[in-house]
Every structure is written in C-alpha cells, then in structure tokens.
Design a protein around this motif. Structure first.
Motif, PDB file in Angstrom:
ATOM      1  N   LEU A  68       0.878  -1.132  -0.111  1.00 46.13           N
ATOM      2  CA  LEU A  68      -0.157  -0.052   0.019  1.00 46.13           C
ATOM      3  C   LEU A  68       0.497   1.163  -0.320  1.00 46.13           C
ATOM      4  O   LEU A  68       0.571   2.553  -0.420  1.00 46.13           O
ATOM      5  CB  LEU A  68      -0.670  -0.268   1.107  1.00 46.13           C
ATOM      6  CG  LEU A  68      -1.697  -0.914   1.274  1.00 46.13           C
ATOM      7  CD1 LEU A  68      -2.943  -1.542   2.153  1.00 46.13           C
ATOM      8  CD2 LEU A  68      -2.981  -0.802   0.206  1.00 46.13           C
ATOM      9  N   GLU A  69       2.146   0.666   0.460  1.00 40.48           N
ATOM     10  CA  GLU A  69       3.188   2.314   0.808  1.00 40.48           C
ATOM     11  C   GLU A  69       3.412   2.336  -0.900  1.00 40.48           C
ATOM     12  O   GLU A  69       3.761   3.347  -0.958  1.00 40.48           O
ATOM     13  CB  GLU A  69       3.990   2.406   2.002  1.00 40.48           C
ATOM     14  CG  GLU A  69       3.514   1.999   2.906  1.00 40.48           C
ATOM     15  CD  GLU A  69       4.900   1.853   4.163  1.00 40.48           C
ATOM     16  OE1 GLU A  69       5.778   2.002   3.905  1.00 40.48           O
ATOM     17  OE2 GLU A  69       4.214   2.356   5.063  1.00 40.48           O
TER      18      GLU A  69
ATOM     19  N   ASP B 295       2.877   5.833  -2.593  1.00 42.91           N
ATOM     20  CA  ASP B 295       4.014   7.068  -3.152  1.00 42.91           C
ATOM     21  C   ASP B 295       4.390   6.941  -5.210  1.00 42.91           C
ATOM     22  O   ASP B 295       4.499   7.701  -5.670  1.00 42.91           O
ATOM     23  CB  ASP B 295       5.616   5.593  -2.705  1.00 42.91           C
ATOM     24  CG  ASP B 295       5.445   6.391  -1.385  1.00 42.91           C
ATOM     25  OD1 ASP B 295       5.252   6.636  -0.753  1.00 42.91           O
ATOM     26  OD2 ASP B 295       6.989   5.069  -0.765  1.00 42.91           O
ATOM     27  N   LEU B 296       3.577   5.666  -6.033  1.00 39.26           N
ATOM     28  CA  LEU B 296       3.384   5.536  -7.015  1.00 39.26           C
ATOM     29  C   LEU B 296       2.282   6.685  -7.706  1.00 39.26           C
ATOM     30  O   LEU B 296       2.365   7.916  -9.086  1.00 39.26           O
ATOM     31  CB  LEU B 296       2.979   4.717  -7.413  1.00 39.26           C
ATOM     32  CG  LEU B 296       4.750   3.500  -7.278  1.00 39.26           C
ATOM     33  CD1 LEU B 296       4.303   1.393  -7.918  1.00 39.26           C
ATOM     34  CD2 LEU B 296       5.446   3.920  -8.725  1.00 39.26           C
ATOM     35  N   LEU B 297       1.546   7.115  -6.495  1.00 34.56           N
ATOM     36  CA  LEU B 297       0.080   7.335  -7.221  1.00 34.56           C
ATOM     37  C   LEU B 297       0.593   8.689  -7.023  1.00 34.56           C
ATOM     38  O   LEU B 297       0.355  10.188  -7.898  1.00 34.56           O
ATOM     39  CB  LEU B 297      -1.319   8.002  -6.018  1.00 34.56           C
ATOM     40  CG  LEU B 297      -1.564   6.470  -6.851  1.00 34.56           C
ATOM     41  CD1 LEU B 297      -2.535   5.939  -5.605  1.00 34.56           C
ATOM     42  CD2 LEU B 297      -2.412   6.450  -8.201  1.00 34.56           C
TER      43      LEU B 297
END
Length: 140
Positions: free
Chosen positions: A129-130, A134-136
């Motif tokens: 999820l982290e 971060d990608l988003l």
C-alpha cells in the motif's frame, strides 16, 4: 562573591549530597552492627568458650600500683579482647557491604543484559500500500 557561589555549586552537587547521606547511614549501620555483635553474637560465643567476655580479655604487662604519694597508677595492658571484638564487627560490616555491592552489580547486569525489543514487523500488505501511495504521488 565568586568563592561563595563556587562553594554552593560544590555543596549541592549530587555526589556531595550522596556522600553525606552515605556517611550518616554508615554511622547508623555501624551502631546496629556493633549491637548485633556485642548483644547477640558474642554472648553465645563467650558462653561456648567458658563464659568469657571477650572485651575483658587482656595481657597485663604491669600491674596497677600506688606510688609513694598515694596516687594509683593504672595497669599497663594489651586488650586483645577488644581487638577480637572489632575484628568480628569489621567482618560483619564487610560482609554486609559485599552483599549490597553484589546485589547492585547483579541489578546492573540484568539491566545491561535485557534484550532490546525487535523492530516491529511490517505487514506485506502495508508495504504494498505504501508503494502504491508513493507511485500515485509521483503520477499526480
């Protein structure tokens, strides 16, 4: 004025106060040990060795006498009974201090040997999820 301030700083420093407390407690402890030895330990030992009071044991080097003017001159003695008494007192105090130091050292070792807790384990789902978060952030 500087000397008074310097003395005040010295006197209220933790080590000096701790030392003063230790001396006072030590003096009281010495009285307790003397009573233990004189009133509890030595009477049975004296009874075992024939009812001897150790403080009365001595070697008379020169008897007491009256000089020509009628003044009593005290005897000259070696009071080895008092020495025995003090050796017993010292032995008990030394043993008690040894036991206290041993206890403190054991407590210090336990504190040092206490394992540090392992770092918290990270759940794989949380890691994914982290990474998605971060990608988003990079895309937006």
């Amino acid at each position: 004025m500087g000397l008074i301030k310097e003395f005040k700083d010295f006197a209220v420093r933790g080590n000096v106060v701790d030392l003063a407390v230790a001396v006072i407690i030590g003096a009281a402890f010495g009285k307790v040990v003397s009573s233990l030895v004189n009133d509890i330990i030595m009477p049975p030992i004296g009874l075992l060795v024939g009812g001897v009071d150790f403080t009365d044991l001595m070697v008379v080097l020169k008897e007491a006498y009256l000089d020509p003017s009628g003044t009593e001159i005290a005897a000259v003695t070696i009071n080895y009974g008092n020495f025995i008494q003090f050796v017993v007192d010292f032995s008990i105090v030394a043993f008690a201090v040894f036991m206290i130091v041993k206890l403190i050292n054991n407590l210090k070792r336990k504190e040092e040997a206490a394992p540090t807790p392992p770092p918290p384990t990270v759940n794989k789902t949380e890691v994914l999820l982290e990474e998605i978060r971060d990608l988003l952030k990079k895309q937006g």
